[in-house]
Scaffold this motif. Sequence first.
Motif, mmCIF file in Angstrom:
data_model
loop_
_atom_site.group_PDB
_atom_site.id
_atom_site.type_symbol
_atom_site.label_atom_id
_atom_site.label_comp_id
_atom_site.label_asym_id
_atom_site.label_seq_id
_atom_site.Cartn_x
_atom_site.Cartn_y
_atom_site.Cartn_z
ATOM 1 N N VAL A 127 22.671 77.784 28.651
ATOM 2 C CA VAL A 127 23.114 78.542 27.479
ATOM 3 C C VAL A 127 24.235 79.495 27.889
ATOM 4 O O VAL A 127 25.249 79.621 27.204
ATOM 5 N N GLY A 128 24.080 80.141 29.047
ATOM 6 C CA GLY A 128 25.124 81.027 29.557
ATOM 7 C C GLY A 128 26.420 80.287 29.818
ATOM 8 O O GLY A 128 27.504 80.797 29.534
ATOM 9 N N GLU A 129 26.316 79.051 30.358
ATOM 10 C CA GLU A 129 27.517 78.247 30.598
ATOM 11 C C GLU A 129 28.238 77.940 29.290
ATOM 12 O O GLU A 129 29.464 78.000 29.219
ATOM 13 N N LEU A 130 27.460 77.604 28.247
ATOM 14 C CA LEU A 130 28.075 77.307 26.955
ATOM 15 C C LEU A 130 28.750 78.548 26.376
ATOM 16 O O LEU A 130 29.889 78.490 25.912
ATOM 17 N N VAL A 131 28.067 79.686 26.439
ATOM 18 C CA VAL A 131 28.644 80.925 25.926
ATOM 19 C C VAL A 131 29.916 81.277 26.690
ATOM 20 O O VAL A 131 30.932 81.625 26.095
ATOM 21 N N ASP A 132 29.883 81.157 28.025
ATOM 22 C CA ASP A 132 31.082 81.432 28.828
ATOM 23 C C ASP A 132 32.228 80.511 28.436
ATOM 24 O O ASP A 132 33.374 80.945 28.302
ATOM 25 N N LEU A 133 31.926 79.224 28.244
ATOM 26 C CA LEU A 133 32.959 78.263 27.859
ATOM 27 C C LEU A 133 33.553 78.630 26.507
ATOM 28 O O LEU A 133 34.770 78.599 26.315
ATOM 29 N N LEU A 134 32.704 79.014 25.564
ATOM 30 C CA LEU A 134 33.206 79.382 24.240
ATOM 31 C C LEU A 134 34.046 80.643 24.297
ATOM 32 O O LEU A 134 35.068 80.750 23.624
ATOM 33 N N ILE A 135 33.624 81.610 25.108
ATOM 34 C CA ILE A 135 34.393 82.853 25.224
ATOM 35 C C ILE A 135 35.742 82.583 25.867
ATOM 36 O O ILE A 135 36.778 83.052 25.398
ATOM 37 N N PHE A 175 27.110 70.154 15.605
ATOM 38 C CA PHE A 175 26.165 69.075 15.773
ATOM 39 C C PHE A 175 24.764 69.656 15.701
ATOM 40 O O PHE A 175 24.366 70.418 16.565
ATOM 41 N N ALA A 176 24.039 69.306 14.660
ATOM 42 C CA ALA A 176 22.697 69.847 14.471
ATOM 43 C C ALA A 176 21.671 69.094 15.302
ATOM 44 O O ALA A 176 20.616 69.622 15.609
ATOM 45 N N THR A 177 21.995 67.879 15.679
ATOM 46 C CA THR A 177 21.033 67.071 16.433
ATOM 47 C C THR A 177 21.697 66.381 17.612
ATOM 48 O O THR A 177 22.916 66.200 17.647
ATOM 49 N N HIS A 178 20.858 65.975 18.540
ATOM 50 C CA HIS A 178 21.295 65.198 19.704
ATOM 51 C C HIS A 178 21.975 63.910 19.224
ATOM 52 O O HIS A 178 22.996 63.491 19.779
ATOM 53 N N GLU A 179 21.423 63.283 18.192
ATOM 54 C CA GLU A 179 21.964 62.026 17.675
ATOM 55 C C GLU A 179 23.377 62.198 17.125
ATOM 56 O O GLU A 179 24.234 61.333 17.321
ATOM 57 N N GLU A 180 23.622 63.307 16.432
ATOM 58 C CA GLU A 180 24.973 63.568 15.905
ATOM 59 C C GLU A 180 25.976 63.720 17.046
ATOM 60 O O GLU A 180 27.096 63.222 16.967
ATOM 61 N N LEU A 181 25.578 64.409 18.103
ATOM 62 C CA LEU A 181 26.453 64.576 19.259
ATOM 63 C C LEU A 181 26.717 63.229 19.917
ATOM 64 O O LEU A 181 27.853 62.905 20.257
ATOM 65 N N CYS A 206 28.363 70.841 27.632
ATOM 66 C CA CYS A 206 27.583 72.066 27.438
ATOM 67 C C CYS A 206 26.613 71.913 26.273
ATOM 68 O O CYS A 206 25.468 72.368 26.351
ATOM 69 N N LEU A 207 27.046 71.246 25.208
ATOM 70 C CA LEU A 207 26.149 71.029 24.078
ATOM 71 C C LEU A 207 24.985 70.124 24.473
ATOM 72 O O LEU A 207 23.847 70.366 24.064
ATOM 73 N N TYR A 208 25.258 69.098 25.279
ATOM 74 C CA TYR A 208 24.166 68.254 25.769
ATOM 75 C C TYR A 208 23.172 69.095 26.568
ATOM 76 O O TYR A 208 21.961 68.986 26.374
ATOM 77 N N HIS A 209 23.686 69.923 27.454
ATOM 78 C CA HIS A 209 22.798 70.777 28.260
ATOM 79 C C HIS A 209 21.960 71.676 27.353
ATOM 80 O O HIS A 209 20.782 71.896 27.610
ATOM 81 N N LEU A 210 22.589 72.172 26.305
ATOM 82 C CA LEU A 210 21.877 73.040 25.379
ATOM 83 C C LEU A 210 20.775 72.267 24.650
ATOM 84 O O LEU A 210 19.635 72.726 24.573
ATOM 85 N N PHE A 211 21.101 71.078 24.117
ATOM 86 C CA PHE A 211 20.082 70.268 23.454
ATOM 87 C C PHE A 211 18.941 69.935 24.416
ATOM 88 O O PHE A 211 17.770 70.020 24.059
ATOM 89 N N HIS A 212 19.291 69.579 25.637
ATOM 90 C CA HIS A 212 18.255 69.200 26.615
ATOM 91 C C HIS A 212 17.419 70.399 27.039
ATOM 92 O O HIS A 212 16.231 70.254 27.335
ATOM 93 N N ASP A 270 16.069 59.830 25.637
ATOM 94 C CA ASP A 270 16.787 59.157 24.566
ATOM 95 C C ASP A 270 17.687 58.079 25.170
ATOM 96 O O ASP A 270 18.606 58.381 25.927
ATOM 97 N N ARG A 271 17.432 56.843 24.835
ATOM 98 C CA ARG A 271 18.204 55.729 25.429
ATOM 99 C C ARG A 271 19.667 55.724 25.009
ATOM 100 O O ARG A 271 20.489 55.125 25.668
ATOM 101 N N THR A 272 19.978 56.399 23.917
ATOM 102 C CA THR A 272 21.371 56.419 23.462
ATOM 103 C C THR A 272 22.136 57.621 24.001
ATOM 104 O O THR A 272 23.309 57.788 23.688
ATOM 105 N N CYS A 273 21.503 58.456 24.800
ATOM 106 C CA CYS A 273 22.151 59.672 25.299
ATOM 107 C C CYS A 273 23.429 59.319 26.061
ATOM 108 O O CYS A 273 23.422 58.511 26.981
ATOM 109 N N GLN A 274 24.504 59.957 25.666
ATOM 110 C CA GLN A 274 25.819 59.675 26.251
ATOM 111 C C GLN A 274 26.235 60.690 27.314
ATOM 112 O O GLN A 274 27.374 60.681 27.761
#
Length: 126
Positions: A42-50, A62-68, A89-95, A106-110
């Motif tokens: 979460v910190g990595e994502l916040v740092d990236l956004l800042i 992206f509200a869901t892993h599937e949308e991402l 970073c969003l994947y890390h956040l979802f996970h 999730d077999r479709t995880c990219q």
Amino acid sequence: MAVCYNTKLHYGVISNNCQHFVKDCLGVIGKSGDEKQFEGKVGELVDLLIKGGAQNTVPGDFATHEELNSHVMANLEQMTEADMEYCLCLYHLFHAFKEKESECSDRTCQEKNLEEALERKKASIA
């Protein structure tokens, strides 16, 4: 703070954007916004956004892993390096919010495909 931003200030990419709003909200609750507020992914994502802010070109939220996954599968070849890092970073956040802190089942995880594409892109630039 929301009333102030909605009535007295005008949005600007450089000034009065969402990052300024969050920093001002942190100030209201007694945090300066300068100290590190979050740890881990979460910190990595916040740092990236800042740091990057509006630099990435990934549209929407992206509200869901599937949308991402759908977005990554459809746009992987056109993504910039910043787009890829943002999506990772969003994947890390979802996970991070899954019940178990293990590999995504999730077999479709990219995520792995995205990591490999980012490494190839970085290698081609170097």
